[in-house]
Design a protein around this motif. Structure first.
Motif, short mmCIF file in Angstrom:
data_model
loop_
_atom_site.label_atom_id
_atom_site.label_comp_id
_atom_site.label_asym_id
_atom_site.label_seq_id
_atom_site.Cartn_x
_atom_site.Cartn_y
_atom_site.Cartn_z
N PHE A 68 -10.52 7.98 -36.55
CA PHE A 68 -11.91 7.65 -36.19
C PHE A 68 -12.90 8.50 -36.98
N GLY A 69 -12.53 9.76 -37.25
CA GLY A 69 -13.38 10.60 -38.07
C GLY A 69 -13.56 10.04 -39.46
N LEU A 70 -12.47 9.52 -40.04
CA LEU A 70 -12.54 8.92 -41.38
C LEU A 70 -13.29 7.59 -41.35
N ILE A 71 -13.09 6.82 -40.28
CA ILE A 71 -13.79 5.52 -40.15
C ILE A 71 -15.30 5.73 -40.05
N SER A 72 -15.71 6.83 -39.42
CA SER A 72 -17.15 7.08 -39.26
C SER A 72 -17.85 7.24 -40.60
N ASP A 73 -17.10 7.62 -41.65
CA ASP A 73 -17.68 7.70 -42.99
C ASP A 73 -18.11 6.33 -43.48
N ARG A 74 -17.45 5.29 -42.98
CA ARG A 74 -17.74 3.93 -43.43
C ARG A 74 -18.72 3.20 -42.51
#
Length: 459
Positions: A68-74
Motif C-alpha cells: 500500500f505504501g508503494l501504491i500510494s506513490d501512484r
C-alpha cells in the motif's frame, strides 16, 4: 524568518496526520485488554480462537502495509489513506454486528487490511520541509505511545459500560472521524516526493535484509510484540482469577502506564546522551524476562501480578522508544525508509504470532503456559541481544542539492571528509544527498553552508 520554524501548513499536516494515525491505533489497541475476558461470551469462542482474533490484524497489516505504501506513490496519499480508513471502518462494523468469534476474526482481519501507516508517513514527507521533518515524525512517534496508554484505559471502561459490540461501533466512528480530518484538515500536497528517509525504495530490500545488525533489531521488535499480544491474552484472566474484576482493570493500566512513562525518561537519557544504547537494550530484555517470570510465579497473589505488569510496561515502553532510534542509526544512508518498512512488517508479524501462539498456549494449560512461553522467548531474545554491537551514534539527513552540485563528482568525497559526517550517498535522480552525521559534531545548517561554500569555490 526562522527557516526551522514550522509554517501553518506544516503544523496542520503534523497535527492532522498525527491525529488520524492515533485514532486508527486507538481503535486497534482498545480491543487488546478486553477481548480475552469479554470475548469468551461470543458464540464459538475458544481460547485459541480468541488469540487469533487478537493477532489476525497484525497478519493482514504485515501483508498490506508495504504494497500500500508503494501504491500510494501512484494513486496518491490521501485516496489511499481514506480508502484504508474506510476498510478499517467496515471491519469494525463487521465485528460490531457479529455475535460469533468468527465475525470478530473477520472484522479484525479487515481492520488490519486498511494499512495506512506508510502512506501517512509519505504524506507527512510531502507536506513538511526537510529541516522540520524529523520534528514532525517525532510527534507521530510520541502520539503512538500516548495512544497506546489511552487505549489500555478506555478499552475496559467502554466495554464494561456498554459491551463489546459498542466498543467496535465506537472504533468505526473513530475511523470515520479520521476520514473527515484527512479530507478537511490535512492540506493537499503540491507534489509527491520520493524521500528515502521515510519512503520505501523499490529494489532496495536486499540491502536491508542482508544487514545483520538490522536483522537483530527486526527480530527484537518481532519478539516485543509477540510478548505483548501473548501477555495480554493471559493477563486479564490472571487478574480476574486473583479476584480483580475486569471492570477495574483500567486502573492497573492507568497507573502502570503513568509510572512507565516517567521511568522511560532516565533510560532514554542514558541510552542516547550517555551513548549506552546496547546496555539499556540488554537490560530491558532482562527486565521483560523477569516480568514474565514474576507473572508466571504469581499464582493468585494480586500485588505480585501488579509488580510483573509494572515491570513489563517499563521495559516495553523503553523498547518502543529506542528500537526505532536504533533502526535509524543502523540503516545505511538513503535506506532508512525501507529499513523502517521492514521493521514495521516484523512488528506486525510479531502481533500475529503473539496472538496465535499465545492462544494456542492458553488453550493447553491456561495462563501459566503463556507466561512460560514468554520466559522462553525472552531467553532466546537475550541470547541474540548480547551479540549486538554498540551502534554508531548518528542521525540521518536528506539535503536537496542545486543542479550544479549534481554534476560535481567530487562533492560526495568532499562531504565524507567533513567533521561529523559518517556516510554520504548522492542520488542525482532525486537531486538529493543522504547523509549520516554525528549531531554532536555537525548539523544540517553546517552541511548546507558547506555545500553552498563548496559550490562558490572557483574551479
Amino acid at each position: 524568518m526562522n527557516d526551522y520554524k514550522m509554517v501553518p501548513e506544516e503544523r496542520r499536516a503534523t497535527w492532522g496526520l498525527g491525529l488520524v494515525f492515533s485514532l486508527r491505533m486507538l481503535g486497534m489497541f482498545m480491543v487488546l485488554p478486553v477481548l480475552t475476558t469479554y470475548g469468551m461470551a461470543l458464540s464459538g469462542a475458544t481460547k485459541p480462537l480468541i488469540g487469533i482474533a487478537i493477532g489476525i490484524y497484525g497478519l493482514t497489516q504485515a501483508i498490506f502495509q508495504i504494497p500500500f505504501g508503494l501504491i500510494s506513490d501512484r494513486v496518491g496519499r490521501k485516496p489511499l489513506i481514506v480508502g484504508g480508513l474506510l476498510v478499517f471502518a467496515i471491519g469494525s462494523i463487521v465485528a460490531a454486528t457479529s455475535d460469533s468469534i468468527w465475525g470478530i476474526i473477520l472484522g479484525r482481519a479487515l481492520q488490519g487490511s486498511g494499512a495506512i501507516a506508510a502512506a501517512v508517513m509519505a504524506l507527512l514527507s510531502d507536506l513538511t520541509r526537510e529541516q522540520n521533518r524529523t520534528k514532525a515524525m517525532a510527534f507521530i512517534g510520541v502520539s503512538f505511545g500516548i495512544t497506546f496508554a489511552v487505549a489500555m484505559v478506555l478499552g475496559p471502561i467502554i466495554t464494561h459500560a456498554f459491551g463489546l459490540s459498542a466498543l467496535f461501533w465506537g472504533i468505526a466512528a473513530l475511523a470515520i472521524v479520521g476520514i473527515i480530518i484527512t479530507l478537511t484538515v490535512i492540506p493537499n500536497p503540491s507534489s509527491h516526493m520520493l524521500n528515502r528517509e521515510s519512503g520505501i525504495v523499490k529494489g532496495s530490500f536486499g540491502k536491508v535484509l542482508n544487514n545483520s545488525r538490522l536483522l537483530k533489531l527486526n527480530f527484537g521488535i518481532l519478539c516485543l510484540h509477540t510478548l505483548l499480544m501473548a501477555t495480554f491474552l493471559a493477563l486479564p484472566v490472571a487478574m480476574e482469577n486473583a479476584g480483580f474484576p475486569p471492570a477495574e482493570h483500567w486502573k492497573v493500566y492507568l497507573v502502570t502506564m503513568l509510572v512507565s512513562f516517567i521511568a522511560v525518561v532516565p533510560f532514554i537519557i542514558i541510552a542516547e546522551k550517555k551513548r549506552k544504547m546496547k546496555q539499556v537494550f540488554v537490560i530491558c530484555v532482562a527486565l521483560l524476562f523477569i516480568s514474565e517470570t514474576i507473572l508466571w510465579s504469581s499464582g493468585q497473589r494480586l500485588w505480585i501480578i501488579f509488580a510483573g505488569v509494572q515491570l513489563f510496561f517499563i521495559a516495553f515502553n523503553i523498547m518502543e522508544a529506542i528500537l526505532p532510534s536504533l533502526i535509524s542509526k543502523e540503516s545505511p544512508a538513503g535506506y532508512k525508509g525501507t529499513a523502517m518498512g521492514v521493521y514495521s512488517t516484523s512488528q506486525f508479524i510479531g502481533v500475529a504470532l503473539g496472538g496465535s501462539l499465545g492462544g494456542w498456549l492458553f488453550g493447553i494449560n491456561g495462563v501459566n503456559t503463556v507466561f512460560i512461553g514468554g520466559i522462553i522467548l525472552c531467553a532466546l531474545w537475550f541470547a541474540v541481544s548480547i551479540t549486538m554491537k554498540q551502534p554508531a551514534y548518528v542521525s540521518s539527513l536528506r539535503i536537496e542539492l542545486p543542479e550544479s552540485a549534481l554534476e560535481d563528482n567530487l562533492l560526495e568525497s568532499y562531504l565524507k571528509m567533513s567533521a561529523g559526517v559518517n556516510e554520504v550517498v548522492i542520488v542525482p535522480t532525486e537531486r538529493s544527498a543522504y547523509i549520516k552525521i554525528d549531531s554532536g559534531k555537525t548539523s544540517r545548517a553546517k552541511l548546507e553552508q558547506l555545500i553552498s561554500s563548496y559550490q562558490s569555490q572557483p574551479a
